[in-house]
Design a protein around this motif. Structure first.
Motif, PDB file in Angstrom:
ATOM      1  N   GLY A 204       0.811  -1.212   0.000  1.00 31.44           N
ATOM      2  CA  GLY A 204       0.000   0.000   0.000  1.00 31.44           C
ATOM      3  C   GLY A 204       0.844   1.261   0.000  1.00 31.44           C
ATOM      4  N   TYR A 205       1.894   1.291   0.824  1.00 25.32           N
ATOM      5  CA  TYR A 205       2.734   2.489   0.939  1.00 25.32           C
ATOM      6  C   TYR A 205       3.452   2.773  -0.374  1.00 25.32           C
ATOM      7  N   HIS A 206       4.123   1.767  -0.909  1.00 26.06           N
ATOM      8  CA  HIS A 206       4.865   1.982  -2.149  1.00 26.06           C
ATOM      9  C   HIS A 206       3.924   2.120  -3.340  1.00 26.06           C
ATOM     10  N   LEU A 211       1.944   4.452  -8.082  1.00 25.06           N
ATOM     11  CA  LEU A 211       0.879   4.171  -9.045  1.00 25.06           C
ATOM     12  C   LEU A 211       0.044   5.390  -9.396  1.00 25.06           C
ATOM     13  N   ASP A 212       0.532   6.578  -9.076  1.00 26.41           N
ATOM     14  CA  ASP A 212      -0.059   7.834  -9.547  1.00 26.41           C
ATOM     15  C   ASP A 212      -1.541   7.963  -9.209  1.00 26.41           C
ATOM     16  N   GLY A 213      -1.845   7.789  -7.948  1.00 31.48           N
ATOM     17  CA  GLY A 213      -3.208   8.033  -7.505  1.00 31.48           C
ATOM     18  C   GLY A 213      -4.179   6.893  -7.741  1.00 31.48           C
ATOM     19  N   PRO A 225      -0.609  -5.477 -15.515  1.00 28.44           N
ATOM     20  CA  PRO A 225       0.807  -5.506 -15.919  1.00 28.44           C
ATOM     21  C   PRO A 225       1.515  -4.170 -15.721  1.00 28.44           C
ATOM     22  N   ALA A 226       0.811  -3.066 -15.964  1.00 29.99           N
ATOM     23  CA  ALA A 226       1.446  -1.755 -15.814  1.00 29.99           C
ATOM     24  C   ALA A 226       1.833  -1.499 -14.360  1.00 29.99           C
ATOM     25  N   GLU A 229       4.776  -3.732 -13.321  1.00 26.41           N
ATOM     26  CA  GLU A 229       6.043  -3.267 -13.892  1.00 26.41           C
ATOM     27  C   GLU A 229       6.640  -2.144 -13.043  1.00 26.41           C
ATOM     28  N   LYS A 230       5.775  -1.233 -12.565  1.00 24.87           N
ATOM     29  CA  LYS A 230       6.264  -0.144 -11.719  1.00 24.87           C
ATOM     30  C   LYS A 230       6.718  -0.666 -10.356  1.00 24.87           C
ATOM     31  N   LEU A 231       5.935  -1.584  -9.782  1.00 24.53           N
ATOM     32  CA  LEU A 231       6.269  -2.107  -8.455  1.00 24.53           C
ATOM     33  C   LEU A 231       7.507  -2.996  -8.500  1.00 24.53           C
ATOM     34  N   ALA A 232       7.718  -3.688  -9.623  1.00 23.83           N
ATOM     35  CA  ALA A 232       8.855  -4.612  -9.724  1.00 23.83           C
ATOM     36  C   ALA A 232      10.186  -3.883  -9.648  1.00 23.83           C
TER      37      ALA A 232
END
Length: 651
Positions: A204-206, A211-213, A225-226, A229-232
């Motif tokens: 949740g924090y990261h 994830l831009d809102g 997938p998007a 990809e950001k979280l990875a």
């Protein structure tokens, strides 16, 4: 897809969990005013209504996304629950997709049959209304977990599942063993849930920052997938470990606790102290399958987390084999089935673990086995309940000869035994072979070998149970006077026996698959099916050789492996190791010094401040005499002193 385009039942799919929740409130508040029969009827009718609603939801969902097409996740109903700020709010909603539809149908069907069975099994028991209230709460909690649209909502219902199991395992609260078992289950799973909760906080924090809102707790967001990809690419802030691997391991910790994976398995065998229908519900459709469902629900996160799925595979494979070995030596019918559940859940876990986003066949196989296992495991427990109800014992060595005394129970129990052993054409044959095939096809040959060996052990210990309970002659007076269960208990047995045969013939991969893939492969299927069948037949044959007669061969074999047999029968003394660690190390070396510090330093400091206040107040009592002339003398004397000090200062 707009909600206006959905059918009435899909738009109101919240009714599936809401009906047992409403029944729980009614039965809990008015149980004492109900007759015994009325409490059971209200509770059972509500779950039947929920099962009908779940079936209609499944029908309408698969009309929109026919079998063989890629089903999408729908959120037909949601409301805002908590708002922290403009960009962060938490909703309560219903997520409808292939695996939630699957679990809705399974949970409500098995729960209804358990409720119906309980009206006969629990008749005359003290706390009859309380039992059905708790059973309704258990059903609602699991359904709430299944349909949760976000991970926080799932965690709320996850904890309610733990509370419900605590209440039902400890239903016979006058028995010390039942109370101890309920506390053990609650405490062990709470430790595991701490890891789950920390994993939620990390995601949740990261997720909020990356994830831009978008809603970072929603499953649809987390599985896209998007987002992955950001979280990875993010680090967790803990020793430079990646966010997704650490979060996945922590989430799996919660799943391992709830599904009783090694080494957090110790609570499940003791949970047999609850009523037998409760054991059927826990093992077949609620608590222990919740961990498998959690990993499946967050499979995208696990698949993107690198080696996290390997941990799932290895823990699942070890638990699968470890529990099967212990089940071979247990003498309590419910404990044999408990370790059987541990082993079967291990199958489901390692099937998920050997999968990947590119090759998700194990994902489908795991859900398939969850589906079939729910029916034959519920049948095994309810059949065991009928046997215990008739013989007034759960010791298998005090039974025997029940095939002639209880012919319908025997026939249905045999169906379930053949199914879990993996014999064609029963459902367990199909789902277990798909798990073995997924391990082999993914290149995990060691995991495949463990699964194949465990298949033979499963057939061995289940037919050991079958032969000792139903074949031969009664070994106890109670077994000699056993009789068939009442009709209300037999109807669920017959229904589950039919489902245990038919469930394997469902074209499951057309309904449930990950990312548009995961259909079962034909290549290698015949070889795996042949190997699995041979392993099962060898297990059945060896069991017949040892136990179909008077059991003297088994006694001789146990005597030959005396020390090893004793270690396995005592579950490798893992419970004793836990007790040693807690009592001798944690309590004596950690808790005792902390308690001493608390009593002598913390409490001592507080007591010291109180003592100082008392001593100083005694001195002040000489100034507070209550005599006006004394106060006047102090006033005059004080004034003279002030004047003298002022005069001296001016000199």
């Amino acid at each position: 897809m707009q909600n206006a385009d959905l059918s009435f039942i899909l738009r109101n799919s919240w009714l599936v969990p809401a009906l047992p929740l409403f029944s729980f409130a009614v039965v809990a508040l008015f149980a004492r005013r109900f007759s015994e029969k009325a409490a059971g009827v209200v509770a059972t009718a509500s779950v039947f209504g929920s099962a009908v609603a779940a079936g209609l939801v499944a029908r309408d969902y698969f009309r929109i996304f026919p079998p063989g097409t890629d089903g999408q996740a729908l959120v037909p109903w949601s409301i805002e629950w908590l708002r922290y700020q403009d960009r962060l709010s938490i909703t309560v909603g219903v997520l409808v997709d292939p695996i939630s539809v699957l679990l809705m149908v399974v949970v409500t069907t098995v729960s209804f049959l358990v409720h119906l069975y309980s009206t006969g099994y629990m008749r005359g028991e003290r706390g009859y209304g309380r039992y059905f209230a708790f059973l309704n709460l258990f059903t609602f909690s699991m359904l709430g977990l299944v349909v949760a649209s976000n991970i926080l909502q799932m965690y709320m219902c996850w904890e309610l599942v733990g509370l419900s199991s605590f209440l039902l395992i400890g239903f016979y609260y006058s028995r010390p063993a039942a109370v101890a078992a309920s506390k053990k289950a609650f405490i062990v799973t709470r430790f595991a849930d701490l890891g789950f909760f920390i994993g939620i906080i990390l995601l949740g924090y990261h997720g909020f920052n990356l994830l831009d809102g978008q809603h970072p707790f929603d499953f649809i967001t987390l599985s896209s997938p998007a987002s992955l990809e950001k979280l990875a690419g993010a680090t967790s802030g803990f020793l430079g470990v990646g966010l997704l691997p650490l979060a996945a391991v922590l989430v799996f910790m919660g799943a391992a606790g709830k599904s009783a994976m090694f080494p957090l398995h110790i609570w499940l065998p003791d949970a047999m102290e609850g009523p037998t229908p409760v054991s059927a519900l826990i093992h077949a459709a609620t608590m222990v399958v919740a961990g498998v469902y959690l990993v499946a629900r967050m499979f995208g996160v696990f698949a993107a987390a690198g080696d996290a799925l390997l941990l799932v595979a290895y823990v699942g494979a070890f638990t699968c084999f470890f529990a099967a070995v212990i089940a071979c030596t247990q003498d309590d019918v419910k404990r044999v089935l408990a370790f059987s559940t541990l082993s079967q859940i291990g199958y489901m876990m390692f099937a998920l673990g050997v999968s990947s986003a590119a090759h998700p066949m194990g994902y489908t196989a795991s859900m398939f086995h969850l589906f079939t296992h729910a029916f034959f495991k519920a049948l095994l427990f309810l059949g065991a309940g009928a046997v215990i109800h008739a013989t007034h014992t759960s010791e298998i060595w005090k039974m025997g000869g029940l095939r002639r005394k209880m012919p319908l129970t025997h026939a249905t129990f045999l169906v379930a035994t053949l199914s879990i052993a993996g014999i064609w054409p029963f459902s367990g044959f199909f789902s277990k072979d798909e798990i073995l095939l997924s391990a082999l096809a993914s290149g995990h040959h060691g995991v495949f070998a463990i699964g194949l060996l465990t298949a033979g052990l499963t057939a061995f210990y289940m037919f050991r149970l079958y032969f000792l309970v139903f074949s031969g002659f009664p070994r106890d007076e109670q077994a000699g006077h056993a009789h068939e269960a009442p009709l209300v208990m037999l109807i669920p047995l017959v229904a589950l026996a039919i489902l245990s045969v038919l469930a394997g013939w469902v074209p499951f991969s057309d309904f449930v698959r990950f990312g548009g893939g995961g259909g079962f492969h034909e290549e290698g299927h015949a070889l795996v099916a042949a190997l699995g069948t041979v392993a099962a037949l060898l297990g059945i044959g060896f069991s017949w050789f040892l136990y179909a007669g008077k059991g003297t061969r088994a006694e001789a074999l146990a005597a030959r492996f005396g020390a090893l047999h004793l270690v396995v029968k005592h579950k490798f003394y893992i419970d004793e190791i836990y007790l040693f660690i807690t009592h001798k190390i944690i309590f004596r070396c950690i808790a005792a010094p902390v308690a001493w510090f608390d009593r002598n330093v913390v409490d001592g400091g507080v007591n010291l401040s109180g003592w100082c206040a008392r001593v100083s107040s005694r001195g002040l009592t000489f100034l507070q005499t209550g005599q006006a002339q004394a106060y006047g003398a102090w006033l005059v004397g004080g004034s003279i002193i002030v004047l003298l000090v002022a005069w001296a200062a001016r000199l």
